[in-house]
Design an enzyme around this catalytic site. Structure first.
Site, PDB file in Angstrom:
ATOM      1  N   GLY A   1       9.758   5.949   5.610  1.00  0.00           N
ATOM      2  CA  GLY A   1      11.057   5.770   6.518  1.00  0.00           C
ATOM      3  C   GLY A   1      10.907   4.683   7.575  1.00  0.00           C
ATOM      4  O   GLY A   1      11.856   4.065   7.932  1.00  0.00           O
ATOM      5  N   GLN A   2       9.899   4.427   8.034  1.00  0.00           N
ATOM      6  CA  GLN A   2       9.697   3.315   9.282  1.00  0.00           C
ATOM      7  C   GLN A   2       9.489   2.020   8.591  1.00  0.00           C
ATOM      8  O   GLN A   2       9.978   0.955   9.115  1.00  0.00           O
ATOM      9  CB  GLN A   2       8.480   3.741   9.963  1.00  0.00           C
ATOM     10  CG  GLN A   2       8.599   5.148  10.733  1.00  0.00           C
ATOM     11  CD  GLN A   2       7.374   5.143  11.526  1.00  0.00           C
ATOM     12  OE1 GLN A   2       6.299   4.538  11.417  1.00  0.00           O
ATOM     13  NE2 GLN A   2       7.442   6.414  12.291  1.00  0.00           N
ATOM     14  N   GLY A   3       9.027   1.801   7.449  1.00  0.00           N
ATOM     15  CA  GLY A   3       8.961   0.508   6.950  1.00  0.00           C
ATOM     16  C   GLY A   3       7.838   0.371   5.613  1.00  0.00           C
ATOM     17  O   GLY A   3       7.629   1.635   5.108  1.00  0.00           O
ATOM     18  N   THR A   4       7.256  -0.664   5.411  1.00  0.00           N
ATOM     19  CA  THR A   4       6.405  -0.987   4.235  1.00  0.00           C
ATOM     20  C   THR A   4       4.953  -1.417   4.826  1.00  0.00           C
ATOM     21  O   THR A   4       5.172  -2.227   5.749  1.00  0.00           O
ATOM     22  CB  THR A   4       7.082  -2.213   3.469  1.00  0.00           C
ATOM     23  OG1 THR A   4       8.298  -1.596   2.667  1.00  0.00           O
ATOM     24  CG2 THR A   4       6.271  -2.011   2.227  1.00  0.00           C
TER      25      THR A   4
ATOM     26  N   LEU B   1       0.903  -1.105  -0.066  1.00  0.00           N
ATOM     27  CA  LEU B   1      -0.124   0.059  -0.113  1.00  0.00           C
ATOM     28  C   LEU B   1       0.848   1.364  -0.010  1.00  0.00           C
ATOM     29  O   LEU B   1       0.495   2.267  -0.533  1.00  0.00           O
ATOM     30  CB  LEU B   1      -0.829   0.033   1.194  1.00  0.00           C
ATOM     31  CG  LEU B   1      -2.023  -1.029   1.262  1.00  0.00           C
ATOM     32  CD1 LEU B   1      -2.647  -1.015   2.695  1.00  0.00           C
ATOM     33  CD2 LEU B   1      -3.182  -1.004   0.098  1.00  0.00           C
ATOM     34  N   GLY B   2       2.116   1.094   0.596  1.00  0.00           N
ATOM     35  CA  GLY B   2       2.971   2.404   0.734  1.00  0.00           C
ATOM     36  C   GLY B   2       4.186   1.989   1.428  1.00  0.00           C
ATOM     37  O   GLY B   2       4.464   0.932   2.142  1.00  0.00           O
TER      38      GLY B   2
ATOM     39  N   LYS C   1       2.125  -3.178   8.896  1.00  0.00           N
ATOM     40  CA  LYS C   1       3.137  -2.608   8.771  1.00  0.00           C
ATOM     41  C   LYS C   1       4.405  -3.384   9.118  1.00  0.00           C
ATOM     42  O   LYS C   1       4.440  -4.075  10.129  1.00  0.00           O
ATOM     43  CB  LYS C   1       3.327  -1.352   9.419  1.00  0.00           C
ATOM     44  CG  LYS C   1       4.479  -0.509   9.418  1.00  0.00           C
ATOM     45  CD  LYS C   1       4.434   0.640  10.341  1.00  0.00           C
ATOM     46  CE  LYS C   1       3.789   1.957   9.944  1.00  0.00           C
ATOM     47  NZ  LYS C   1       4.105   3.091  10.597  1.00  0.00           N
TER      48      LYS C   1
ATOM     49  N   ASP D   1       4.691  14.531  13.584  1.00  0.00           N
ATOM     50  CA  ASP D   1       4.839  14.289  11.909  1.00  0.00           C
ATOM     51  C   ASP D   1       3.429  14.472  11.168  1.00  0.00           C
ATOM     52  O   ASP D   1       2.804  13.625  10.427  1.00  0.00           O
ATOM     53  CB  ASP D   1       5.489  13.040  11.528  1.00  0.00           C
ATOM     54  CG  ASP D   1       6.049  13.018  10.007  1.00  0.00           C
ATOM     55  OD1 ASP D   1       6.170  13.951   9.524  1.00  0.00           O
ATOM     56  OD2 ASP D   1       6.303  11.768   9.652  1.00  0.00           O
TER      57      ASP D   1
END
Length: 742
Positions: free
Chosen positions: A426-429, A422-423, A444, A539
């Site tokens: 910086g933190q992961g996929t 899905l996207g 995630k 953020d």
């Protein structure tokens, strides 16, 4: 696994008893000759290798009949190899003049050596141009990396920013130390995902001012590289020597591995294929489907093929897909007798089966112990002990979350298939998945690399939040190599994609913009004031605002968030945030307050008003912040020049000014002058009520004008009786409006 061994032994036993004279797959009989050369890669008479790299069709060398078109031609060159003392042939993709590391026809990818760029401060360098070719840089396999101090690494196309990231240095490295750039987090180097359909780009750097003793360095490195975990190596030369985990390694390299995706274009000049390849022989040995790998303008820009289940080989050449050994059915010839061989086969097979059964029992016990140790290891590695500590202090509400197994999540996401992505951030996929009960979820997969703080932080915070406009955490999985979080699935993407990629079928109206802004403000007010402990998101941006099936806002991504004590007024932390949304006061002082989220929300509010991106590129002036440009336009009395044209058509200017003034207050450089999220929420709710009153009044007037002659008496009576109320409503609206403008 043991059952597979048993199955193979039984097959071999039958094979020993009755030599294979023929085999049948579905409705076709095949001979042993048809099993030879199953992995045919190229047409007859064509070379299928250059050095150690296989060259399967539609790629080819030397003769035009060996490749689909000149865009797929491979040139086999000789490079000097001093370590081995002889010339070594190396394949190059002639159309774009890049060295090829591997070609994969199953997934439609090509591994290449992509150059490392050194643009210097304020200069722009032209990258590789793939326009007009059937190749694009893979968004799933690559990332954009910038290395340097106090630099913003920018990728552009036609003066439009495609993606960017910022790297900051706070202290000098001691001699002998090296920078780890295998996973960049903004310190000394930064990393971000590529945009889709990337075929041509320019890259540059801009210096940024940071409160640090280290000055901006012009000796920087910008590159597109393949992610280590996703890159496919064809031979051992690249397994260790070609990956660059540190800056020291990077300085020795001129290029790094990258991945291109490709397709057969529908209209390719001198294409040896028909416009769309079909299985003309009717055997169903391969499948072809249309693709849009290289173009976002058309749903069908090309096509790709794959061998059907039970077949293997190359689907792009005639009869290239052959029956696999696993897919055949064996027919025994009863006319032949092999009694002696049969007895040997039976006894040896029975003995082997008994031995394997004993080993299977032993292996089962050993595997349980190994699995238990692995779970304990991953539990500690992924912050399980830190989580247990927070559980004991009551920070985490485990009643609301579920502990998922890796098997369950692997099945839900089709083993984390790249098509389920899905996207990436910086933190992961994040992957889309469907649980056994049919519930759609988002999973995630974190990039921890030994640092589990962000993972535990997001889990702890989301486990305590219960708000309709904050994404809901369903559970986690710690007993895996990579920690996983499971959220509710939000189907309509994020606000950034919807706002900047609007279509006429479902446009973003003024009412929707106002409602989304109010919902986000309410969620942030809840985090700051109504939660058990104040939470600063840190953020807030349009990509972290998701839209559900009814296009209601859901605030997401709490990896950078921080909890503070009720008595604390601020929190001193390392600066973290997104370029364009970052609070200037927080950037210079490193003191995080609730007003930092207010500033970021102000940028989102300006995005909703103007429809413009938070950072844009000006030809000779470099980068331009939407927040500073908005404040400049407000001061120069030309704010309506940048307001979204659709907003100007739908609503009166007085109503726009009210929201614009609220955004200006949120963007005050001095945080003390900014309103709190509670004040912002109340003002937006008041504006919504005014809008609803105005809409109701307009609808009433339309109904009165639409009355027919038979109802004129009653309409006149109603107007007379409510005239005073209408007048009062208008008066109250006009009285409230100046107050909100102030």
């Amino acid at each position: 696994m043991v059952l597979k061994f048993v199955y193979i032994i039984i097959i071999l036993m039958i094979w020993c008893m009755y030599p294979l004279t023929s085999a049948q797959y579905e409705n076709g009989t095949i001979t042993s000759a048809q099993y030879e050369n199953k992995t045919i890669a190229s047409p007859p008479g064509c070379d299928s290798k250059c050095g150690n790299v296989s060259i399967p069709f539609p790629f080819g060398m030397h003769d035009p009949k060996c490749y689909a078109s000149n865009q797929f031609e491979i040139e086999c060159r000789h490079n000097n190899n001093t370590s081995q003392g002889h010339q070594k042939p190396v394949p190059h993709l002639k159309y774009i003049n890049l060295e090829v590391m591997y070609i994969d026809i199953q997934y439609g990818t090509v591994g290449i050596k992509n150059p490392i760029f050194h643009p210097g401060c304020g200069k722009t360098v032209t990258g590789i141009n793939l326009e007009g070719s059937p190749f694009v840089y893979s968004q799933n396999y690559n990332s954009f990396v910038g290395v340097g101090c106090q630099n913003a690494a920018i990728m552009l196309s036609n003066d439009t920013i495609l993606t960017a990231c910022m790297s900051v240095c706070y202290e000098h490295l001691e001699k002998g130390n090296d920078i780890d750039i295998s996973s960049c987090r903004g310190s000394y180097c930064c990393e971000t995902s590529l945009p889709p359909y990337l075929s041509a780009y320019n890259i540059s750097t801009e210096t940024v001012e940071v409160k640090s003793n280290i000055k901006a360095e012009c000796s920087n490195y910008l590159l597109i590289r393949a992610e280590y975990s996703n890159f496919k190596y064809e031979y051992d030369e690249y397994n260790s020597s070609y990956w660059v985990p540190t800056l020291g390694d990077l300085k020795k390299q001129k290029d790094v591995p990258a991945v291109l995706e490709w397709e057969i274009p529908i209209h390719t000049p001198n294409n040896s294929f028909p416009e769309f390849r079909t299985d003309a022989y009717g055997h169903g040995s391969y499948n072809c489907s249309y693709t849009n790998v290289t173009s976002s303008l058309y749903p069908q820009s090309g096509w790709r093929c794959s061998c059907s289940d039970g077949f293997e080989g190359n689907p792009y050449i005639q009869e290239g897909c052959k029956l696999s050994l696993d897919g055949r059915k064996i027919i025994i010839d009863p006319t032949k007798s092999y009694g002696k061989v049969a007895m040997i086969g039976v006894f040896s097979s029975i003995g082997t089966i008994i031995l394997l059964f004993g080993l299977w029992r032993l292996r089962k016990v050993v595997r349980k112990k190994i699995a238990k140790k692995r779970k304990e290891k991953f539990f500690k590695q992924n912050g399980g002990l830190l989580l247990e500590q927070r559980l004991s202090t009551g920070e985490v509400n485990v009643d609301k979350t579920k502990l998922f197994s890796l098997k369950e999540l692997g099945k839900a996401t089709d083993h984390f298939n790249i098509n389920r992505i899905l996207g990436k951030g910086g933190q992961g996929t994040v992957y889309k998945g469907m649980l056994v009960d049919g519930k759609i979820v988002a999973v995630k997969k974190f990039k921890v690399n030994g640092n589990v703080e962000e993972f535990i932080n997001e889990f702890v915070i989301l486990s305590q939040i219960n708000h309709r406009n904050v994404v809901k955490l369903l559970g986690c999985c710690l007993e895996t190599e990579i920690p996983l979080l499971v959220y509710e699935f939000i189907p309509n993407g994020n606000l950034y994609e919807y706002l900047h990629g609007q279509n006429d079928e479902l446009p973003m109206t003024w009412d929707m913009r106002l409602r989304i802004a109010t919902e986000v403000a309410g969620a942030l007010f809840y985090l700051h004031s109504a939660a058990s402990q104040p939470i600063y998101h840190r953020d807030v941006k349009s990509t972290n605002i998701l839209l559900d099936e009814k296009y209601k806002a859901k605030v997401a991504d709490f990896g950078a968030s921080r909890m503070v004590s009720i008595e604390a007024t601020h929190l001193t932390t390392a600066v973290q945030g997104t370029f364009g949304y970052l609070d200037p006061e927080y950037f210079h002082t490193s003191q995080l307050t609730e007003k930092s989220d207010v500033y970021s929300f102000g940028v989102v509010l300006v995005e909703l008003l103007t429809g413009q991106k938070p950072i844009s590129s000006v030809n000779e002036q470099g980068l331009q912040s939407l927040a500073s440009y908005f404040l400049l336009c407000m001061e120069e009395n030309r704010f309506f020049d940048i307001v979204d044209a659709r907003v100007m058509q739908e609503v009166e200017k007085e109503h726009i000014i009210v929201v614009a003034n609220l955004a200006r207050r949120c963007l005050q450089l001095n945080g003390r002058k900014r309103p709190t999220m509670k004040e912002v929420t109340l003002e937006l709710e008041s504006i919504q009520k005014l809008e609803n009153q105005c809409n109701a009044q307009e609808q009433q007037e339309e109904l009165e004008l639409a009355g027919n002659e038979d109802s004129q008496f009653w309409a006149a009576y109603s107007t007379t009786s409510t005239a005073g109320q209408t007048s009062d409503s208008k008066t109250s609206t006009l009285e409230i409006m100046p107050i909100l403008i102030k």
